[in-house]
Design an enzyme around this catalytic site. Sequence first.
Site, short mmCIF file in Angstrom:
data_model
loop_
_atom_site.label_atom_id
_atom_site.label_comp_id
_atom_site.label_asym_id
_atom_site.label_seq_id
_atom_site.Cartn_x
_atom_site.Cartn_y
_atom_site.Cartn_z
N GLU A 114 0.83 -1.19 0.00
CA GLU A 114 0.00 0.00 0.00
C GLU A 114 0.87 1.25 0.00
OE1 GLU A 114 -3.08 0.01 2.94
OE2 GLU A 114 -4.02 -1.80 2.15
N HIS A 223 -9.47 10.15 2.23
CA HIS A 223 -9.10 8.99 1.42
C HIS A 223 -9.23 9.40 -0.05
CE1 HIS A 223 -8.90 4.97 -0.28
NE2 HIS A 223 -8.54 4.52 0.91
N ARG A 268 -1.51 9.50 1.35
CA ARG A 268 -2.90 9.80 1.03
C ARG A 268 -3.17 11.30 0.87
NH1 ARG A 268 -5.94 5.44 5.02
NH2 ARG A 268 -5.69 3.66 3.63
N HIS A 325 -11.92 10.47 5.77
CA HIS A 325 -11.67 9.05 6.09
C HIS A 325 -11.26 8.83 7.54
CE1 HIS A 325 -10.73 4.91 5.30
NE2 HIS A 325 -9.43 5.06 5.50
N ARG A 360 -2.14 9.64 8.81
CA ARG A 360 -2.02 8.21 9.13
C ARG A 360 -1.46 7.42 7.95
NH1 ARG A 360 -5.18 3.81 8.19
NH2 ARG A 360 -7.07 4.96 7.62
#
Length: 525
Positions: A114, A223, A268, A325, A360
């Site tokens: 990811e 997100h 992100r 998100h 995050r």
Amino acid sequence: MANKAVDVIIIGSGIAGLMTAHLLADHMNVMIITKSSLPISNSSCAQGGMAAALSPDDHWGKHMSDTIKAGQNHHNVESVEMLVKRAPAIVQFLEQLGVPFDKAEDGSIVLGMEGAHQKRRIVHVNGDQTGQAFTTALINAVLHRVEIREHTMITNLLSKKDRVIGVQTETECIYAKSTVLATGGIGQVYEHTSNVVESTGDGLALAYRAGATLSDLEFVQFHPTLLKVNSVTCGLISEAVRGEGATLIDERGNRIMNDYQQKELESRDIVSREIHRCIQTGKDVFLDCRGIHDFNRRFPGLSKRCQQQGINPLETPLSVVPGAHFISGGVETDCFGRTSLKGLYAVGEVACTGVHGANRLASNSLLEGLVFAEEVAKQITAIQPKTHFIYLEQDDELPDAPIYLQMPNKKEIQAKMTRLVGIERSLNGLMEMKRWLEPFLSFANKVQASDSRNDVECKNMIVVAALITEAALLRTESRGGHYRLDYRKRDDQNWLGRSISITKEHGFVVNERRKIVSPLFIETM
């Protein structure tokens, strides 16, 4: 009002609350209170998986380095180290609980890739249904061992001096030696969100009204890829899809992340801003999954959603939009989940442990909920034998009935927050939001048991919106999930390691610098 007493109240039924309940259930009387049904939570919707350094060429130090780089060195270093070191043991714990991780033919756990991770370290269950598998296993573990109150709204935390002694619901006061906030996030404060409809920031508002300290509220993570069908969002598309090769393109087929080193796997905040800017120019943005081999098997949840909407992702790129998100800030806690109020703990997304910094890292949220639930359970188990119940006396006051005021509805709050305190912010926009909210704040800060659920949620959303707005005004730089058009750069000289805290009594405070991880560590691990 009727009164009841239990050892521990846990507010929320996501992974953090369920894990805490599971670990405490054999030692004391535990009650889970949720305003939805037990299986509904952000955790159960989590698709991407959970990060853990399991492969021979990986190490907790590399996981820590990636976490700190993504969060732009705004972390509680001790909490991050605890998080990444515990990850492999958490995977083992979940396997023992019966979680069926995706495995290769040789029996090893399959590790996904990811954004912003330098190694494959994301464990999954059934491709993109990891959160549901985790919560199902934990629900099965606690179901007959704790008392469960579903469809129950908490209106206030009960407190005496600086101690939380229980909760007030629509119908009763319930007392407890320890109260645990595990209420999740704030996504419904915005128009587009990956969060369930219950995520209206209730835990933050409850804690603020009770006098607890909150921190880092300006850092809201958007997100990059929520599936959009006919202007309506239909849940998120996991970052794992980009990890397996999906690309972001505009309506002409141009790849919009071409100028970035890690392309679609940048952190992100970067990917979300690029999509947002493209949309602001009038273009639509799509996620092209046509090159992913065995798509339906790898991502069965997304495949099913697409099928329900009449879309074939193997033939047609998916229309996407960024959405709220995760909030990296929350109720301030130490490494053990303790808040600034005695008897009150916070765990999961509602807590600010400092592990996420300003942004995050993907797939650290389920891990955070599980790791710090262990710490909360240890603390409560250790102190409970010395703790006594405290009750309100007849002369103790619950909040007075406020003067009636016509409140804005949820859609109005969401539209204002999205436009003025969203992915990109400015002084003028933030001041406009602050002026709009001010007439409602004193009203929103008092909740009655007689308020409807919708009224309580609107009041909570107004409180949370005001706190995020004020924190965003104070931080005159761009870092992670907080981006100011009038302060586009990181300002390490003035802001590195400095957090913004808020209490109802003392207002906002810019704190002294946290311990910072050496840039050399970040680059070399």
